[in-house]
Each structure stands twice: as C-alpha cells, then as structure tokens.
Design a protein around this motif. Structure first.
Motif, mmCIF file in Angstrom:
data_model
loop_
_atom_site.group_PDB
_atom_site.id
_atom_site.type_symbol
_atom_site.label_atom_id
_atom_site.label_comp_id
_atom_site.label_asym_id
_atom_site.label_seq_id
_atom_site.Cartn_x
_atom_site.Cartn_y
_atom_site.Cartn_z
ATOM 1 N N LEU B 23 0.688 -1.108 0.045
ATOM 2 C CA LEU B 23 0.115 0.095 -0.042
ATOM 3 C C LEU B 23 0.917 1.123 0.180
ATOM 4 C CD1 LEU B 23 -2.524 -1.316 2.563
ATOM 5 C CD2 LEU B 23 -3.067 -0.452 0.197
ATOM 6 N N GLY B 24 2.054 1.047 0.209
ATOM 7 C CA GLY B 24 2.948 2.272 -0.023
ATOM 8 C C GLY B 24 2.898 3.182 1.582
ATOM 9 N N ASP B 25 2.662 2.500 2.582
ATOM 10 C CA ASP B 25 2.392 3.459 3.780
ATOM 11 C C ASP B 25 3.454 3.288 4.934
ATOM 12 O OD1 ASP B 25 1.911 1.212 5.452
ATOM 13 O OD2 ASP B 25 -0.290 1.460 5.180
ATOM 14 N N LEU B 26 4.713 2.801 4.530
ATOM 15 C CA LEU B 26 5.709 2.086 5.490
ATOM 16 C C LEU B 26 6.456 3.493 5.646
ATOM 17 C CD1 LEU B 26 6.966 -1.315 4.519
ATOM 18 C CD2 LEU B 26 5.082 -0.373 6.045
ATOM 19 N N SER B 27 7.147 3.660 6.796
ATOM 20 C CA SER B 27 8.170 4.637 7.092
ATOM 21 C C SER B 27 9.568 4.183 6.380
ATOM 22 C CB SER B 27 8.278 4.685 8.357
ATOM 23 O OG SER B 27 9.092 3.437 9.095
ATOM 24 N N SER B 28 10.414 4.997 6.058
ATOM 25 C CA SER B 28 11.612 4.454 5.457
ATOM 26 C C SER B 28 12.257 3.314 6.069
ATOM 27 C CB SER B 28 12.430 5.692 5.006
ATOM 28 O OG SER B 28 12.962 6.353 6.209
ATOM 29 N N ALA B 29 12.225 3.432 7.620
ATOM 30 C CA ALA B 29 12.823 2.386 8.507
ATOM 31 C C ALA B 29 12.324 1.064 8.120
ATOM 32 C CB ALA B 29 13.070 2.740 9.695
ATOM 33 N N ARG B 31 10.279 0.160 5.594
ATOM 34 C CA ARG B 31 10.370 -0.177 4.233
ATOM 35 C C ARG B 31 12.044 -0.758 4.130
ATOM 36 N NH1 ARG B 31 9.132 4.163 1.693
ATOM 37 N NH2 ARG B 31 11.179 4.991 1.832
ATOM 38 N N THR B 32 12.881 -0.423 4.694
ATOM 39 C CA THR B 32 14.096 -0.973 4.673
ATOM 40 C C THR B 32 14.095 -2.376 5.359
ATOM 41 O OG1 THR B 32 15.240 0.875 4.818
ATOM 42 C CG2 THR B 32 16.525 -0.711 5.144
ATOM 43 N N ARG B 33 13.555 -2.697 6.427
ATOM 44 C CA ARG B 33 13.332 -3.933 7.275
ATOM 45 C C ARG B 33 12.528 -4.950 6.074
ATOM 46 N NH1 ARG B 33 11.933 -1.112 11.954
ATOM 47 N NH2 ARG B 33 9.763 -2.183 11.969
ATOM 48 N N GLN B 35 12.242 -4.620 3.036
ATOM 49 C CA GLN B 35 13.118 -5.119 1.825
ATOM 50 C C GLN B 35 13.972 -6.127 2.155
ATOM 51 O OE1 GLN B 35 14.104 -1.123 0.663
ATOM 52 N NE2 GLN B 35 12.660 -1.176 -0.924
ATOM 53 N N GLN B 36 14.799 -6.136 3.348
ATOM 54 C CA GLN B 36 15.750 -6.889 3.737
ATOM 55 C C GLN B 36 14.973 -8.472 3.867
ATOM 56 O OE1 GLN B 36 17.288 -5.099 6.990
ATOM 57 N NE2 GLN B 36 19.033 -4.204 6.209
ATOM 58 N N TYR B 37 13.913 -8.330 4.580
ATOM 59 C CA TYR B 37 13.041 -9.550 4.743
ATOM 60 C C TYR B 37 12.884 -10.164 3.370
ATOM 61 C CZ TYR B 37 9.163 -12.277 6.369
ATOM 62 O OH TYR B 37 8.065 -13.366 6.791
ATOM 63 N N LEU B 38 12.235 -9.472 2.571
ATOM 64 C CA LEU B 38 12.052 -9.991 1.171
ATOM 65 C C LEU B 38 13.039 -10.554 0.372
ATOM 66 C CD1 LEU B 38 9.590 -7.227 -0.103
ATOM 67 C CD2 LEU B 38 9.147 -9.423 0.512
ATOM 68 N N ALA B 39 14.323 -10.157 0.515
ATOM 69 C CA ALA B 39 15.524 -10.538 -0.012
ATOM 70 C C ALA B 39 15.804 -11.790 0.566
ATOM 71 C CB ALA B 39 16.810 -9.281 0.206
ATOM 72 N N ALA B 40 15.533 -11.988 1.670
ATOM 73 C CA ALA B 40 15.783 -13.333 2.265
ATOM 74 C C ALA B 40 14.772 -14.434 2.361
ATOM 75 C CB ALA B 40 16.238 -13.198 4.011
ATOM 76 N N GLN B 41 13.701 -13.944 2.049
ATOM 77 C CA GLN B 41 12.355 -14.952 2.009
ATOM 78 C C GLN B 41 11.698 -14.990 0.800
ATOM 79 O OE1 GLN B 41 11.397 -16.445 5.275
ATOM 80 N NE2 GLN B 41 13.204 -15.460 6.323
#
Lengths: 200, 221
Positions: B23-29, B31-33, B35-41
């Motif tokens: 939905l695009g409603d994340l804070s940048s912190a 979002r970073t988390r 993205q890291q999670y997505l990269a690993a899972q």
C-alpha cells in the motif's frame, strides 16, 4: 484451436510475432475492465477511451509484459491505473505525487497465477469474458464482506491515488487508523480471494 | 541485521508490514526492514505479489454495463497497424530518467524541482511595507518549506519506486544488449563472408592461405 480460444500466454506470444489478430483478441478480453478502471479514475469517457487505446498500444509496441511474472489481467490493470493516475497528476498539480503503488506494483508483479479459479491448476488463465465475469463477481462478493470503513480507504487510495495522510485529512481520522484499516482490508481481501491470487 | 534475525526481539508483524509495503504506507525504516526480509524470504515475495494482485483485482468490481465505445477497437487496430513494435528497449513507461542507475534518488525527481520554482514565484500582494512584508514572507517561506519538504518526501518515495522499476528495466536492457552484441558479432562475420563471396574471384570458394588474399583486389584493378 483458434486464437480466440487460446490462453493469454499463447495469444501474447502471437502478439510478440506482430500478429494484429492477437491484439484484437486481447482487446476483446480486457478492454472492458480497462475502460471501466480508466473511467473510474479519469471520470471522463473520452479520456478513458483514449487511455484504453494507449494501454493496448503500449502493450503492442513495447511488449513489456512478462507472462512468467503474473497474469496479463493484473498487469493491464496496473498499467491502466498507473497511467490514469499519471494523467491526473499532470492535470492536477497538488495531487501529482499521489501515485503510490503503480510503479512498484509493476516491478513486483511476479509470482501469482491470479487466474484459474481452480487454484490447483497452474497454467489456467482467465480466458474468456465469461471467466472474467466470474472473477468479477467473486471480487464483488469479497468486497461486500469486508467492513465498509476498510473498503472506503482502500478505494480512496486505489482509485484516487491518495496517500494515507491525504486520506487522514479527508476523513478526519488518525493516520494510524487509516493504515490499519487499509492493511486489514487488503489482508482480508487477499484471504477472501485466495483462490484467485494464490501462486500455484 | 533485521529484527527477525535476532530472536530476543519481538517478532515483526509481517503480514501487516507486507500489506503496508504494497500500500506504500511504510516509514523508510520499515521499508528497509521489509526489503531485507523480502530479500531473504522468497515466499514473502510471493506473498507481496499476491497482495499486489489482490489490490489490482479491485477494479473488477466496478459498475457493470459500462463498456468502451464500439469504434475504439477498429481505431486501435488501425493505430497498431501503423506502429512498429519496439520490444523492451522502448518499453520503459517510467517517467523518471532511466539513465541514472545510481542509488542516490535525490537527483531523480525533476518534477518537484520544477514545481518548487513555480510555487516560489506565487504573487505576494503585501510587498510595499517592507518589515511586515519580510515577516510575512518569512512565514510564507517557512510554510512553503514545510509543504515542499512533504512533497519532496513523497517525490522521493515515488522516485525510489521508479528507480527500482528502472533498475529492473536496465538489467533487462543489459541482457538484450549482450544478445545484440553477440548478434552483431555474428552478423559481422557473415558480412565478411558475403564480401568475400562478392569478390569477382568468388568462384574460388576453396579457402586459400593468407598469402593469396591480398592479391585479388590488386588483380581486379
């Protein structure tokens, strides 16, 4: 088998070969939902028709769709939304930053065979208008099952391209509420439409 | 790294965060988390794709009975008939410049900069009594800055999305470029052969040693 009865990936492969008939077939399948979405966002028939043509022309010209990454329907919906919001942005300066999902949506469109209602059958795609109609009624049914308040914020964000803080202002409710409503709404919808969007 | 790597921290509410990501409603912190999670899972990536698909099925619920004008189909086919297909290379439907694959999105939003300009020269009627005007201008400037800051942040987020999209495009283009290079390499070879065959002496198809090749042109003239 005539092209009209072939699944989307086959028709798209023909489109790749420069077959105008394939474009014709895909137009027959998806022009209506595309037009409806364009009209909902742009609120002007002529512009909606123009955008509908643009979406198909772009598909024809750029061949930017990758069947491995998701269904054509979802791809076309994302294209339509993103371009419609782009037009709105061009028209209305103060809202021009509204498009939240369009682009990332395109890049993330991988995975899900959002097609066949028989979720266990990979490779089945919503072919004819009939199955698109079925899909549509499932979506309507699902939307009717989530709370109105959740539906409202989801639709404001999706169709009007409003950011969460803009929705906060319009509805005069806290940002946290907007966030939780839209997230819960989306998660619930995803649950209800499981059969449609599950990856095989 | 991420919270889920460290078992002593409470687990993240991933479903909500993934929904927020879509939905695009994340804070940048956040979002970073994510993205890291997505990269690993990988399975979380599938989940994101499914949420994305769900969202884009929404318009199917729109009013029945509305359809595009009948003439549009023929019009489209005519237009397409006059349009050459330019796969991928011309695909980028991105408004952000595709040419800068740098990870500093600050240079991306050309739009906002332009907008700032037009806003800055908005008419200011109270311009004569200087001190007051200055105060007002200062307040206006502060408000403007706040507003612009907000806008720039949204622009930045958009630009990041653009960038992500553009980078995928670039990867794609790079692949195509390689193919193209290969193709033109073999094309060059073929052309060489064709040139050879076109030489008046082309009846001598048998391969000759290098000593022979400089000769024919001389013999022709």
């Amino acid at each position: 088998m005539p092209l009209t009865e072939q699944p989307d990936p086959v028709v798209f492969a023909a489109l790749r070969q420069g077959d105008l008939k394939a474009l014709d077939v895909l137009y027959g399948r998806y022009s209506t939902p595309i037009y409806r979405l364009a009209l909902r966002i742009l609120k002007a028939e002529e512009e909606a028709a123009d955008l509908t043509q643009e979406v198909f022309l772009r598909l024809w010209r750029t061949l930017g769709y990758d069947p491995a990454r998701g269904t054509l329907l979802v791809y076309l919906m994302m294209m339509t939304r993103s371009q419609a919001l782009n037009r709105i942005r061009q028209h209305q300066n103060q809202r021009k930053l509204a498009e939240r999902w369009g682009r990332s949506a395109l890049s993330l469109a991988e995975g899900g065979d959002t097609s066949g209602h028989a979720s266990g059958h990979p490779g089945r795609f919503p072919l004819e208008a009939l199955s698109l109609d079925e899909t549509a009624s499932q979506v309507r049914l699902a939307l009717a099952q989530i709370p109105q308040a959740q539906r409202e914020v989801l639709e404001m964000a999706y169709y009007d391209g409003l950011s969460q803080s803009e929705i906060t202002q319009r509805l005069d409710i806290p940002l946290g509420t907007v966030k939780s409503r839209s997230r819960q709404g989306l998660l619930k919808l995803r649950q209800l439409l499981k059969d449609l969007v599950d990856s095989p | 790294m991420t919270a889920h790597d460290r078992p002593n921290l409470p687990p993240e509410p991933w479903p909500e965060l993934l929904a927020g990501y879509v939905l695009g409603d994340l804070s940048s912190a956040e979002r970073t988390r994510v993205q890291q999670y997505l990269a690993a899972q990988p399975e979380a990536q599938a989940e994101v794709a499914e949420l994305q698909a769900t969202l884009n099925l929404l318009p199917l619920s729109l009013a029945d009975g509305v359809a595009p004008p009948a003439a549009l189909q023929a019009q489209l086919l005519r237009a397409a008939g006059n349009t050459t297909q330019r796969p991928q290379a011309a695909a980028a439907p991105v408004t952000a410049p595709v040419t800068t694959p740098v990870t500093t999105p600050a240079i991306q939003p050309g739009g906002p900069a332009a907008r700032q300009g037009s806003r800055a020269i908005a008419p200011r009627p109270v311009w004569r009594s200087l001190p007051r005007a200055v105060a007002i201008a200062a307040i206006a400037a502060a408000a403007l800055l706040g507003w612009q800051n907000l806008q720039l942040r949204s622009a930045l987020q958009l630009a990041r999305q653009d960038l992500q999209f553009a980078q995928q495009r670039i990867d794609h283009l790079a692949a195509i470029e390689t193919q193209l290079a290969n193709a033109s390499a073999s094309l060059a070879k073929y052309q060489e052969i064709i040139t050879l065959l076109r030489l008046p002496e082309n009846r001598l198809l048998a391969l000759r040693g290098p000593a022979a090749s400089p000769k024919p042109p001389a013999a022709v003239s």
